[in-house]
Design an enzyme around this catalytic site. Structure first.
Site, mmCIF file in Angstrom:
data_model
loop_
_atom_site.group_PDB
_atom_site.id
_atom_site.type_symbol
_atom_site.label_atom_id
_atom_site.label_comp_id
_atom_site.label_asym_id
_atom_site.label_seq_id
_atom_site.Cartn_x
_atom_site.Cartn_y
_atom_site.Cartn_z
ATOM 1 N N HIS A 69 7.341 -4.961 4.557
ATOM 2 C CA HIS A 69 6.871 -3.725 5.553
ATOM 3 C C HIS A 69 8.475 -5.272 6.902
ATOM 4 C CE1 HIS A 69 5.416 -0.478 5.091
ATOM 5 N NE2 HIS A 69 4.545 -0.794 4.329
ATOM 6 N N THR A 198 -1.315 -2.812 -8.073
ATOM 7 C CA THR A 198 -2.333 -3.324 -8.746
ATOM 8 C C THR A 198 -3.301 -4.049 -8.244
ATOM 9 O OG1 THR A 198 -2.380 -4.527 -11.124
ATOM 10 C CG2 THR A 198 -1.679 -5.255 -9.372
ATOM 11 N N ASP A 237 -6.141 0.190 -7.884
ATOM 12 C CA ASP A 237 -5.926 -0.418 -9.793
ATOM 13 C C ASP A 237 -7.940 -0.431 -10.000
ATOM 14 O OD1 ASP A 237 -6.181 -1.692 -11.912
ATOM 15 O OD2 ASP A 237 -4.897 -2.907 -11.485
#
Length: 342
Positions: A69, A198, A237
């Site tokens: 970001h 993940t 994840d």
């Protein structure tokens, strides 16, 4: 009014801030930019990140989110670190319990690096290096990043901060179009960078559109878990949540994507084969992730590499720091004045 000694201190600080190294225009970026001016930088960053992750592994996800970001809106310039809490929450997501600690780690590394080498390393560069170190420490690949970035003199403009479609709900077409505007036009960039999930976690409100549909076993489980504890953090994840690997893609193959956009990658005919490839081969995922992270770190800056090296805090511009220093000096002088008249 401040005393003459206090005024001299402020003037000395101003002179330091206005020196060429503090406010400059640079166009030379290189992975080896700090090789001569701060050769111990990589070691400083790795040691700090490893120590932080030992106490809280979730900081790795916070750093990856800050990296994305910060670099995506207008190039890597540490502008996200300057944003107000409200706008930063909108840009980074609501997991503010993680974000401030990741930001504080960046600031801590700045302090250590500047003490060791002088104020020659920007907060933008530290963010890149700290994120890479966190990915590697979590089991992921290393990747080159262009260094020599200067720190923004202002937060990113709001139109750029909010230019990114929601990673939770956006369609594949919208994400591909948005990524293409930043030099990430290869669809594999989108799929690989989504793999950063993940090691991610998210609050129930960020995936409510998926859980409330309750259209498969996993979404119903999400809804049930959030009903019991609305404040819980859900692993993105569900196979290996604290390890940077290809477990995220394997979970997608079992329809265990937390975000609507995660599941869209499996259902889209262009991205589905890439998801399948990454699920079958961690090496293939790592190779593309490394390539895409380097491309993300190279997103063009509209005005070029212009700015400063923040010398006092990564969370404030140098000018803002001067105001705080001046205010503190005046407060001390007032206390001394009261003591002298007592």
């Amino acid at each position: 009014m401040a005393s003459s000694s206090s005024m001299l201190a402020v003037l000395a600080t101003l002179a330091l801030l206005l020196s060429p190294a503090a406010s400059a225009l640079s166009s030379t970026l290189s992975p080896d930019f700090h090789a001569e001016t701060c050769p111990q930088l990589d070691g400083i960053v790795r040691a700090a990140v490893q120590a932080a992750l030992t106490s809280e592994i979730a900081i790795a996800a916070g750093l990856v989110r800050i990296y994305f970001h910060d670099c995506f809106p207008q190039g890597c310039d540490a502008s996200i670190l300057l944003n107000s809490t409200s706008s930063r929450e909108t840009a980074l997501g609501p997991n503010l319990s993680i974000q401030p600690r990741a930001m504080q780690l960046v600031e801590s590394i700045r302090s250590t690096a500047h003490a060791a080498c002088g104020p020659v390393v920007s907060c933008a560069d530290i963010t890149l290096l700290a994120t890479r170190a966190a990915v590697v420490a979590s089991g992921g690949p290393t990747f080159p990043v262009p260094l020599g970035n200067l720190d923004s003199l202002a937060p990113a403009s709001q139109d750029k901060v909010f230019d990114l479609p929601s990673p939770a709900t956006a369609s594949v077409a919208a994400l591909v179009q948005s990524f293409g505007t930043r030099g990430l036009g290869d669809v594999a960039d989108l799929v690989a960078l989504s793999g950063a999930h993940t090691i991610g976690r998210s609050q129930c409100g960020s995936f409510s559109d998926r859980s409330q549909r309750a259209d498969d076993t996993f979404s119903r489980k999400l809804a049930a878990n959030c009903s019991k504890n609305p404040d819980r953090l859900q692993n993105l994840d569900v196979i290996t949540p604290d390890l940077f690997d290809n477990g995220y893609y394997k979970a997608l193959g079992f329809n265990q994507g937390v975000f609507t956009s995660d599941m869209a990658l499996v259902k889209n005919k262009t991205t589905a084969p890439i998801v399948k490839q990454f699920a079958a081969s961690k090496d293939a995922f790592f190779a593309q992730f490394a390539k895409s992270m380097t491309k993300l770190a190279s997103v063009p800056k509209p005005a070029g590499n212009v700015g400063e090296i923040r010398r006092f805090s990564c969370l404030r511009t140098n000018a803002q720091s001067v105001v705080l220093i001046d205010t503190a000096v005046d407060a001390v002088d007032e206390e001394e004045g009261f003591a002298a008249s007592a």
